[in-house]
Every structure is written in C-alpha cells, then in structure tokens.
Design a protein around this motif. Structure first.
Motif, PDB file in Angstrom:
ATOM      1  N   ALA A  16     -14.738   1.268   9.532  1.00  0.00           N
ATOM      2  CA  ALA A  16     -14.089   2.505   9.966  1.00  0.00           C
ATOM      3  C   ALA A  16     -12.936   2.816   9.008  1.00  0.00           C
ATOM      4  O   ALA A  16     -12.309   1.907   8.478  1.00  0.00           O
ATOM      5  N   PRO A  17     -12.661   4.086   8.766  1.00  0.00           N
ATOM      6  CA  PRO A  17     -11.615   4.419   7.800  1.00  0.00           C
ATOM      7  C   PRO A  17     -10.210   4.298   8.388  1.00  0.00           C
ATOM      8  O   PRO A  17     -10.012   4.463   9.586  1.00  0.00           O
ATOM      9  N   PHE A  18      -9.266   3.964   7.528  1.00  0.00           N
ATOM     10  CA  PHE A  18      -7.864   4.076   7.919  1.00  0.00           C
ATOM     11  C   PHE A  18      -7.087   4.651   6.741  1.00  0.00           C
ATOM     12  O   PHE A  18      -7.536   4.613   5.599  1.00  0.00           O
ATOM     13  N   ARG A  19      -5.929   5.218   7.044  1.00  0.00           N
ATOM     14  CA  ARG A  19      -5.102   5.829   6.005  1.00  0.00           C
ATOM     15  C   ARG A  19      -3.657   5.460   6.271  1.00  0.00           C
ATOM     16  O   ARG A  19      -3.212   5.429   7.418  1.00  0.00           O
ATOM     17  N   VAL A  20      -2.917   5.200   5.178  1.00  0.00           N
ATOM     18  CA  VAL A  20      -1.502   4.873   5.315  1.00  0.00           C
ATOM     19  C   VAL A  20      -0.707   6.175   5.302  1.00  0.00           C
ATOM     20  O   VAL A  20      -0.557   6.809   4.254  1.00  0.00           O
ATOM     21  N   LEU A  72       0.867  -1.182   0.000  1.00  0.00           N
ATOM     22  CA  LEU A  72       0.000   0.000   0.000  1.00  0.00           C
ATOM     23  C   LEU A  72       0.899   1.225   0.000  1.00  0.00           C
ATOM     24  O   LEU A  72       1.809   1.324   0.819  1.00  0.00           O
ATOM     25  N   PRO A  73       0.672   2.162  -0.902  1.00  0.00           N
ATOM     26  CA  PRO A  73       1.509   3.363  -0.921  1.00  0.00           C
ATOM     27  C   PRO A  73       1.078   4.325   0.172  1.00  0.00           C
ATOM     28  O   PRO A  73      -0.040   4.218   0.694  1.00  0.00           O
ATOM     29  N   PRO A  74       1.924   5.291   0.528  1.00  0.00           N
ATOM     30  CA  PRO A  74       1.456   6.354   1.414  1.00  0.00           C
ATOM     31  C   PRO A  74       0.254   7.029   0.760  1.00  0.00           C
ATOM     32  O   PRO A  74       0.200   7.168  -0.452  1.00  0.00           O
ATOM     33  N   GLY A  75      -0.690   7.407   1.569  1.00  0.00           N
ATOM     34  CA  GLY A  75      -1.891   8.045   1.025  1.00  0.00           C
ATOM     35  C   GLY A  75      -3.012   7.069   0.743  1.00  0.00           C
ATOM     36  O   GLY A  75      -4.154   7.480   0.523  1.00  0.00           O
ATOM     37  N   ALA A  76      -2.696   5.762   0.714  1.00  0.00           N
ATOM     38  CA  ALA A  76      -3.746   4.775   0.461  1.00  0.00           C
ATOM     39  C   ALA A  76      -4.767   4.823   1.598  1.00  0.00           C
ATOM     40  O   ALA A  76      -4.402   4.986   2.761  1.00  0.00           O
ATOM     41  N   GLN A  77      -6.024   4.703   1.234  1.00  0.00           N
ATOM     42  CA  GLN A  77      -7.076   4.738   2.242  1.00  0.00           C
ATOM     43  C   GLN A  77      -7.986   3.547   2.087  1.00  0.00           C
ATOM     44  O   GLN A  77      -8.217   3.079   0.968  1.00  0.00           O
ATOM     45  N   GLY A  78      -8.466   3.060   3.198  1.00  0.00           N
ATOM     46  CA  GLY A  78      -9.376   1.928   3.161  1.00  0.00           C
ATOM     47  C   GLY A  78     -10.290   1.949   4.372  1.00  0.00           C
ATOM     48  O   GLY A  78     -10.354   2.938   5.105  1.00  0.00           O
ATOM     49  N   THR A  79     -11.011   0.864   4.531  1.00  0.00           N
ATOM     50  CA  THR A  79     -11.847   0.724   5.729  1.00  0.00           C
ATOM     51  C   THR A  79     -11.553  -0.626   6.373  1.00  0.00           C
ATOM     52  O   THR A  79     -11.099  -1.554   5.714  1.00  0.00           O
ATOM     53  N   TYR A  80     -11.819  -0.712   7.668  1.00  0.00           N
ATOM     54  CA  TYR A  80     -11.669  -1.996   8.348  1.00  0.00           C
ATOM     55  C   TYR A  80     -12.866  -2.266   9.246  1.00  0.00           C
ATOM     56  O   TYR A  80     -13.494  -1.339   9.757  1.00  0.00           O
ATOM     57  N   SER A  81     -13.163  -3.523   9.378  1.00  0.00           N
ATOM     58  CA  SER A  81     -14.320  -3.937  10.169  1.00  0.00           C
ATOM     59  C   SER A  81     -13.992  -5.275  10.832  1.00  0.00           C
ATOM     60  O   SER A  81     -13.470  -6.186  10.179  1.00  0.00           O
TER      61      SER A  81
END
Ligand SMILES: [Zn+2]
Length: 467
Positions: free
Chosen positions: A128-132, A103-112
């Motif tokens: 919930a959101p997370f960001r690298v 995952l590059p810096p700036g990549a965003q996703g969600t986790y559950s």
C-alpha cells in the motif's frame, strides 16, 4: 483489468478507511494505517487476527522507482490470536541506530505487513502506498508534469514566481544541453528556519547555514526562503534544478562516467540568472587567479571537491567561465553533444569526441580565450584526481576544520546551495575559524563538503538584523 482496478480501489479504501477483514485464509488483517509526524516518526499500525497465535510479524517498507534502500521493521508484540501493534520508522535526524532513516517531505513508498501464525499460515498484505507529508503547514501547490511547487507563506504570487522560474530554467537547460526531467520534481519552500532545518538530512551538520538542497533519491528539492527572500529562491532553485536534472540523466557521482564536478557546478551557476550573470564573489577570485596565474587545473576538480572556501569559489567561477566559453564558442548543439557523450563515456572521451580535445586541451583552449598562459599538462601526472578522497553517490560529508571532510554514512546524497546567493562578500576570517558554521558551497551531486559560503550568509543576515 477491470478486476484489478476494483481490487486496487478496494485495497486503498481498506488502507485508508479501515474496512474490516482482508484475505480469506485464517490470518485476517482487520486494518492497517499509517501516521506521519514529520521530522519525528512514521507509525504504521496493524490490527490482525488468526485461528492460531500470530507468532511472526514484520513490516516491509520499499521505495519503488528510487535507489533508496527499503527496510524491514519488527514491531513489539506478544504472540496471540489477536494482535494490535505499531511499527515505527524513525525520521528524527538526531536519533541514530534506530530503525528507519531520513526521508524528505514528498518522499513516497509502499508498505506491506508480513504475518505468520503458529499453525504455519503465512499472509502478506498487498503493498500500500504512503507519503511523507509535512502537516505542520497548510501548503499551497502549483503543479505541472515537470514540477510540483509547495509553499505556505507569501500568497499565490510568491509560489507562482518560483514555479515560473523553474519552468523557464528547465526550458533553457533543455535547449542548451538537451537534458530533460525524467521524473517529476517536488519543490518545498520553507519560510521557517527551524522547520526547514528539521527536515534536512543528518548529513547537514551545519543545517542552520543551508539554503537549498536537492534530495536526488526522491526527486525532492528543499528551499528555505521566507517571502522577503524571494530573490534567493529564484536563484537557488534554478541552481539546484540543474544539478537534479543532470543527476536524473547521468546519475550522480558514479566514478569517472559522469559530468566533471567543475562543469556541473559551472552549469548550475550559469543558469542561476536569466540572462546568465556570474556572481561577484566568483568573478573577483577568477580575475585574481587570471592576473596571478593561479587558475586551477580543471581535471583536478572532476571528481574532487575543493578543500577550502576560496578554492571553491574559484572552481565555481572557472566552471561558469568554461561553460560560457563552450556555449559561446561552440554553441548549444556542441554542448548537447557533450552531454549526450557523457552518458556513454568519460569526460575526456566526451570532450575529445565533440571538441577534439581532452579536458586539459579544453582548459588550454579556454585559457587562450581569456588571455591566460598555456599549460603543458602532458608531462604532469594525472593521478592527482585520486590523491584526495572522492565522495561517491551515497555519502554526505561532515565538514571539519580547514575544510577536511569526514564522510559519514547516509542513505541519501546531500548537496547544498548557500543560503543566500545574494551574498557577495567573502566572510571575515573570524567566521571561517568556526568549523561547524564556516563551511558550505553548494555540494552539487557529489555530496556536500560545505564551504564558508554558509558562514557568509549567516554573518550577513545577523548583521542585517542586528542593525
Ligand atoms: Zn551547485
């Protein structure tokens, strides 16, 4: 609506402030959190309890709005009414066969989190959101609706120049080909070699020679440019930007229904400078090929990367020259029409519809204009396109000896800009004998068979510092 808003607010506070107890059922999630160690791992933490033993727990990671594949992570824990555990998403480019992925810096996703207990209760935490984030540096930012540029060395003026240049470039591309940014592009400028290499995808086996690369899946561009190399950044970033915008509108490498590689690289090279200027290293080979009647057949480079360094340079030069020909002879309106037609059909269809010729016909029109002999391609097979491997969307290539490519499975497409667009000399042949370090033109949207341009840069930089 208001309720949802309050709920979302509460959830995000829960995630980040660790408010106690989520859900009214027997399964209670006391807190969740995540911690990013860039280039190493993301640790997702869970603290949960139930009236019965928690027996099954896993984490679902997703990347909404991207084509990147999500994943389930299974943390280690012993079934009990109270469980505190971590799920690890591996980010280390040197580790293979472990859960996670690049995952590059700036990549965003969600986790559950998904939880089940022995009594048959099931509970999923809301996504919930997370960001690298790369917390190794203190980033400065400039942002508008099209770009966010991040840098940490060089002061305000350094980042502003790159930011301005990107905005100018997108204005020009919008005008010339009618391509627009579909979703905001994040640009990270690294001043440190090792820090930069650590956040490149594992597809870059020759990371030390990469200068700029797009990560299309996440709308992220990575550029290596200490403040003294500003000139490199303001040439390489526009080049990659053109690829990214084309990718956002057309999709990358999906068979025939996309922009031919020679045209994609031609456009990217054409918009490196303002006003446009063909790099000397392309010009030299193009002039030689015209003189010696050794120009490449464009059609053979629609989907297939050149197999060696000088062939690559020549393809860039020809691509630039044909793009220039279309823009000057037919105008921006026709280029825009071609681009629009590429969204619906093949390159041959698009050229035929707008210019009245197919790819071979276009090549002959261009040949005529530059004073090269006409080619009768009608009698020649066109299957040469398939004679060499074509590299699809999700593959990155590890350069091998003599430019042969071994596709490796990566979840993200890889493309490169050589680390110095200012390099004007072809490297000495001794350089190209080292397969690991000797390969690398810009990989464009079809994946990066790296050619020797990286070698040129490495050699020049070492020479400069050595003296
Ligand atoms: Zn390129």
């Amino acid at each position: 609506m208001k309720k949802i808003l309050i709920l979302m607010l509460a959830l995000s506070m829960f995630v980040f402030l660790r408010l106690p107890a989520l859900a009214d059922g027997p399964i209670q999630v006391k807190n969740t959190s995540y911690d990013v160690e860039i280039a190493k791992r993301i640790t997702f933490h869970l603290n949960a309890a139930s009236t019965a033993d928690l027996t099954k727990i896993y984490l679902v990671v997703r990347f909404p709005g991207t084509v990147a594949a999500g994943s389930r992570l299974f943390p280690k824990f012993t079934p009990a009414p109270q469980v505190e555990t971590d799920a690890i998403w591996n980010l280390d480019r040197d580790l293979v066969g472990v859960p996670g992925g690049y995952l590059p810096p700036g990549a965003q996703g969600t986790y559950s989190w998904h939880l089940e207990d022995a009594a048959g209760n099931v509970f999923d935490t809301p996504a919930a959101p997370f960001r690298v984030d790369d917390a190794r540096f203190e980033w400065q930012t400039l942002e508008n609706e099209r770009f966010a540029v991040y840098w940490y060395k060089g002061g305000d003026a350094f980042g502003k120049k790159i930011f301005d240049r990107l905005n100018q470039t997108i204005d020009r591309i919008e005008q010339a080909i009618g391509a627009h940014i579909q979703s905001k592009i994040q640009v990270f400028i690294y001043a440190d070699d090792l820090a930069f290499q650590s956040i490149l995808s594992p597809g870059h086996s020759n990371a030390e020679f990469v200068g700029a690369t797009p990560v299309h899946e996440f709308g992220v561009m990575l550029v290596k440019s200490p403040p003294e190399d500003l000139q490199f950044a303001i040439v390489a970033a526009p080049h990659e930007l053109v690829h990214m915008v084309i990718d956002q509108e057309l999709g990358a490498g999906l068979g025939q229904l996309t922009m031919p590689l020679w045209m994609n690289e031609g456009l990217a090279s054409y918009y490196e400078y303002d006003p446009p200027k063909m790099e000397e290293r392309y010009r030299t080979l193009l002039d030689d090929a015209i003189k010696n009647d050794t120009l490449l057949r464009l059609r053979n480079y629609a989907n297939t990367r050149p197999s060696d360094y000088s062939e690559g340079l020549l393809m860039y030069g020809q691509g630039y020259s044909v793009v220039e020909f279309i823009l000057k002879e037919y105008g921006q309106a026709k280029m825009t029409q071609i681009f629009a037609a590429l969204k619906r059909g093949s390159a041959d269809d698009a050229f035929m519809q707008v210019l009245g010729v197919n790819q071979d016909g276009l090549e002959n029109l261009w040949r005529k204009q530059i004073g090269a002999p006409q080619r009768d391609y009608a009698s020649q097979p066109t299957a040469t396109v398939l004679a060499r491997p074509t590299f699809a969307l999700s593959s990155a290539e590890t350069p091998g000896p003599r430019g042969s490519a071994t596709p490796t499975k990566q979840s993200v497409a890889v493309a490169n800009t050589p680390a110095s667009a200012g390099a004007t000399a072809i490297p000495p042949s001794s350089n190209t004998s080292n397969p690991g370090a000797s390969t690398g033109l810009c990989g464009g949207v079809l994946g990066g068979l790296a050619l020797a341009m990286f070698g040129a840069y490495g050699w020049r930089r070492r020479g400069k510092r050595g003296n």
